[in-house]
Write an enzyme that holds these catalytic residues in place. Structure first.
Site, short mmCIF file in Angstrom:
data_model
loop_
_atom_site.label_atom_id
_atom_site.label_comp_id
_atom_site.label_asym_id
_atom_site.label_seq_id
_atom_site.Cartn_x
_atom_site.Cartn_y
_atom_site.Cartn_z
N SER A 219 37.38 45.03 37.68
CA SER A 219 36.22 44.46 36.99
C SER A 219 36.05 45.09 35.61
O SER A 219 35.31 44.57 34.78
CB SER A 219 34.95 44.69 37.84
OG SER A 219 34.82 46.06 38.13
N ASP B 143 39.20 49.97 38.26
CA ASP B 143 38.69 48.88 39.07
C ASP B 143 38.90 47.64 38.19
O ASP B 143 38.59 47.67 37.00
CB ASP B 143 37.19 49.12 39.33
CG ASP B 143 36.60 48.11 40.28
OD1 ASP B 143 36.17 48.54 41.36
OD2 ASP B 143 36.58 46.91 39.94
N THR C 154 41.50 48.30 44.67
CA THR C 154 41.24 48.84 46.02
C THR C 154 42.46 49.45 46.68
O THR C 154 42.36 50.49 47.35
CB THR C 154 40.68 47.70 46.91
OG1 THR C 154 39.42 47.31 46.37
CG2 THR C 154 40.48 48.14 48.34
N CYS D 150 33.87 22.55 41.11
CA CYS D 150 34.42 22.19 42.40
C CYS D 150 35.88 22.66 42.41
O CYS D 150 36.68 22.20 41.60
CB CYS D 150 34.31 20.67 42.47
SG CYS D 150 34.93 19.96 43.95
N1 ASP Z 1 36.67 46.02 42.85
C1 ASP Z 1 38.05 46.00 43.28
C2 ASP Z 1 38.90 45.64 42.07
O1 ASP Z 1 38.99 44.50 41.72
C3 ASP Z 1 38.23 45.02 44.36
C4 ASP Z 1 39.63 44.93 44.93
O2 ASP Z 1 40.57 45.50 44.47
O3 ASP Z 1 39.77 44.23 45.95
O4 ASP Z 1 39.46 46.52 41.46
#
Ligand code: ASP
Length: 339
Positions: free
Chosen positions: A59, A57, A12, A272
Site C-alpha cells: 500500500s 507493505d 505479507t 462492474c
Molecule cells: N498489506 C499487505 C500488502 O499489500 C497485504 C498483502 O500482502 O497481502 O503489502
C-alpha cells in the site's frame, strides 16, 4: 538448467508479527527461503535472491517502486531466464500492470506473487505461491508479466484483487486464465501474449497527475470541477455498467469540454468487474463520447491507471494518448474488432 531471479519487495509473504501488527522482516524471510528444501529439489530452476530496501507493505508503493522493480529486471535481464517478484497483494495488480507497460519487448516470464498468510505461519499459502511461481518462471512458456496466486496464473494487467481473506485473492474477470496449477500445471497457450517485434527495453515512468473517480447515484461532477480541470492530466472514471454516468449533462458536458481543451484525458472504465464499456449503448454514454471521453473497454481500473502513466511518458499530445488508450498495447484490453 534455467535460472530465475527472485526479487523480494515486501508484502505479507515475508512479514512477521510485531506488537504493531505484521511487518516486513527481511532477515527472517531470507533465512526461511534459503532453508526451504523444496526450493532446491530436483526439477526446480536455479535461483538467486535480491531484496529491496526498504521492504514495503504494497500500500506504500507507487511510481518510484515500479521504476525500481523495472530497473532491477532490466539490469539483470540477460542473466536470467525468468523473474519472480514477491509483492504485497494490495497493489500487486497495479504493479503488474505498470511493469507490463514498462517492460517493452519482454520475452521472459515475470511472475508476481505473494501470500495472504505470512510464510512464518503454519497455514501460509506463500509456500505454494512461491514454489509454483518459480517453476512457471523457470519453464519459460509464458513470456509476459503475470500474477500467480492460489493456483491460477493470470495476465498481470487483467488481474484485480478480489478477496482480502480467500486464498484465491485475484480474479481475471475479462480475460481467460493463462494456466491452472493442479496436479500438473495446465497452460492455456492460446491466451498467451504474442511477442512484440521489438527488442527489450525499460520505459521508466515520470510521475504524472492521475486521478480515479468512482461515480454513485447522485454524483455531482460540479463539486469536483476545480480539481478535475486544474490539477489532473488523466482521469479514470469508474462508471456504471457498460459506461453510463449519472448527473446533469448540462453541467457535465461543458466541464468535459473545458477539460478536453486543457489536454486532460478522461477514460471510462466500469465499476462492474465483468464488463466492456460501450458508450454507444445508452444515450447517457454517447454524450460522453461526443465530449471527447475515451473508452477503457474491458480494462481494469488498475490497468487504465498504469496505461495512462505509460502513455503520458511516451506520447507528446493528448490526441495520440486518447487514440492509443483504446488500442491493445500489452493485451490489457479487447479491441472492438476482436469482440
Ligand atoms: N498489506 C499487505 C500488502 O499489500 C497485504 C498483502 O500482502 O497481502 O503489502
Amino acid at each position: 538448467m534455467s535460472k530465475v531471479l527472485i526479487i523480494h519487495t515486501g508484502g505479507t509473504i515475508g512479514m512477521t508479527r510485531t506488537a504493531e501488527g505484521y511487518q516486513p522482516d527481511g532477515e527472517y524471510f531470507r533465512n526461511a527461503i534459503f532453508h526451504m528444501d523444496s526450493l532446491k529439489a530436483p526439477g526446480m530452476p536455479e535461483w538467486d535472491f535480491v531484496e529491496c530496501d526498504p521492504l514495503l507493505d504494497s500500500s506504500r508503493m507507487a511510481v518510484r517502486e515500479w521504476n525500481m522493480m523495472g530497473k532491477m529486471i532490466a539490469d539483470r535481464y540477460e542473466d536470467y531466464d525468468g523473474f519472480v517478484i514477491l509483492h504485497g497483494t494490495d497493489t500487486m495488480a497495479y504493479s503488474a500492470s505498470a511493469l507490463s507497460f514498462m517492460l517493452e519487448g519482454l520475452d521472459k516470464p515475470v511472475i508476481l506473487t505473494g501470500s495472504q498468510i505470512p510464510l512464518c505461519e503454519t497455514r501460509s499459502d506463500g509456500r505454494d505461491n512461491l514454489i509454483t511461481s518459480l517453476i512457471i518462471a523457470g519453464e519459460g512458456k509464458v513470456r509476459e508479466v503475470c500474477i500467480y496466486f492460489g493456483g491460477l496464473l493470470m495476465r498481470g494487467n487483467r488481474a484485480t484483487k478480489y478477496s482480502a481473506f480467500g486464498m484465491r485473492a485475484f480474479e481475471s474477470p475479462n480475460y481467460p486464465i493463462l494456466a491452472t496449477a493442479g496436479i500438473s500445471i495446465q497452460y492455456n497457450e492460446s491466451a498467451f501474449l504474442k511477442k512484440e517485434k521489438k527488442d527489450f527495453r525499460l520505459q521508466s515512468f515520470e510521475d504524472v497527475e492521475i486521478g480515479v473517480i468512482r461515480v454513485f447515484p447522485g454524483f455531482r461532477f460540479d463539486l469536483f470541477e476545480s480539481i478535475i480541470t486544474d490539477k489532473l492530466r488523466g482521469v479514470v472514471v469508474e462508471t456504471f455498467g457498460s459506461g453510463n454516468i449519472p448527473g446533469d449533462k448540462d453541467v457535465l458536458i461543458p466541464m468535459l469540454q473545458k477539460a478536453k481543451d486543457k489536454g486532460i484525458v478522461f477514460v471510462i472504465c466500469s465499476q462492474c468487474p465483468q464488463a466492456t464499456v460501450d458508450m454507444s449503448t445508452y444515450e447517457a454514454g454517447s454524450a460522453l463520447r461526443k465530449a471527447g471521453v475515451v473508452s477503457g473497454r474491458d480494462m481494469t481500473s488498475e490497468a487504465a491507471v498504469a496505461k495512462l502513466y505509460y502513455l503520458f511518458n511516451v506520447c507528446n499530445d493528448a490526441d495520440t494518448i486518447k487514440q492509443r488508450m483504446e488500442e491493445d498495447i500489452r493485451g490489457e484490453l479487447t479491441p472492438e474488432e476482436n469482440e
